[in-house]
Scaffold this motif. Structure first.
Motif: not given
Ligand code: 13P
Ligand code: SF4
Length: 316
Positions: A35-41, A23-30, A58-64
């Motif tokens: 907290d559930a992500a493997d990597f934030i950036g 799980i990849l999450a951008h710095n602006y995510q909820l 890859i589950v991308f938690c960010g925008v398209h």
């Protein structure tokens, strides 16, 4: 965290293992998604993580456009975005047809596209860049060459000023969240938090005026223009203990979590990206369970776009 969210977070952890997913999450995510992500950036760091991972999904938690970039870099992996509506107002300001006609006016120009663009626009670009390496990318291009910089006007103006480039033409695009952060917002916080450090994302509407004030010494503001990961690094290394943050407010969660002894004040509470906030834990669970929504870029577009993205990653 609410009980339902705890349940989702646990489900995500076990699904991830079962499916060899990351799980990849951008710095602006909820906060709970971070907290559930493997990597934030930031955009650049997430592209790098996508390129390096051994995961199959890859589950991308960010925008398209970010998920598209990951898919272009990892064509053999399944890249999922939990909500297909998670777009970007800045990326929507220019499409491939508009870029082709702009390029006709400047046939010899080098095209530098901010990563917040569609894959089709990247495929027409010579270089891609993010807020953390835009200055270096422009500096790497010979001075005598014309540059078309797109799509963010504030970031482009900042880069032109820092590099002293005169032959740089800038597309008049903006992000609705950052353009709304104005010089007045900075001034207001300066009155109330005079000793704080000011961290400003270069997409902000206040960037040029703040740069101007700092360079003339007209106003004594301790300001730093930084990408979101640049802000994280700065906060970690600075001796200051109070920071006014001029970007999307999602980053404050990570700042507080990683620096519990420091204080963070958003320059504008309303600076919230509705697209980033479309990704919820429930949608991440569904994304993993149903392997949806896959983001794929057509091969001929991906091949060209990859070249500009790899050039971006080579300059850091
Ligand atoms: P960063 O590259 O700093 O993460 O910014 C991406 C973005 O969308 C800013 O609004
Ligand atoms: Fe796009 Fe602005 Fe949201 Fe960043 S904050 S993803 S630039 S709309």
């Amino acid at each position: 965290m609410k009980l339902a969210q705890v349940g989702y977070a646990e489900q995500i952890q076990s699904l991830k293992k079962e499916m060899n997913a990351i799980i990849l999450a951008h710095n602006y995510q909820l906060p709970e998604v971070q907290d559930a992500a493997d990597f934030i950036g930031d955009s650049l760091a997430l592209s790098r993580q996508a390129a390096e991972t051994n995961a199959d999904i890859i589950v991308f938690c960010g925008v398209h456009f970010m998920a598209e970039t990951a898919s272009i870099l990892c064509p053999d992996k399944k890249v999922l975005i939990p909500d297909l509506q998670a777009g970007c107002s800045l990326a929507s300001t220019i499409n491939a047809v508009e870029l082709v006609s702009w390029k006709k006016e400047h046939p010899d120009a080098v095209i530098v596209s901010y990563v917040n663009t569609t894959a089709e626009v990247k495929a027409l670009s010579d270089y891609c860049c993010t807020s953390s390496n835009a200055v270096k990318v422009v500096e790497s291009i010979p001075k005598e060459r014309e540059i078309l910089f797109l799509p963010d006007f504030f970031l482009g103006s900042y880069v032109a000023k820092v590099t002293g480039r005169s032959k740089m033409f800038i597309w008049p695009g903006e992000c609705h969240v950052h353009a709304g952060i104005k010089a007045e917002d900075i001034n207001d916080k300066m009155q109330r938090f005079a000793s704080a450090e000011f961290l400003i994302h270069p997409e902000c509407g206040c960037t040029s005026s703040t740069l101007y004030h700092t360079s003339t010494g007209e106003i004594d503001v301790n300001a730093h223009i930084l990408s979101t990961d640049g802000m994280m690094r700065h906060v970690r290394e600075s001796n200051a203990n109070q920071f006014v943050v001029a970007t999307e407010t999602g980053i404050l969660h990570r700042m507080k979590r990683e620096n519990p002894d420091k204080a963070f004040i958003p320059v504008k509470e309303e600076a919230v990206c509705k697209y980033m906030k479309m990704i919820t834990l429930e949608k991440v669970v569904n994304s993993l369970m149903k392997k949806r929504y896959e983001v794929k870029v057509q091969d001929h577009v991906a091949e060209k776009a990859r070249k500009s993205i790899l050039r971006m990653m080579a300059v850091s």
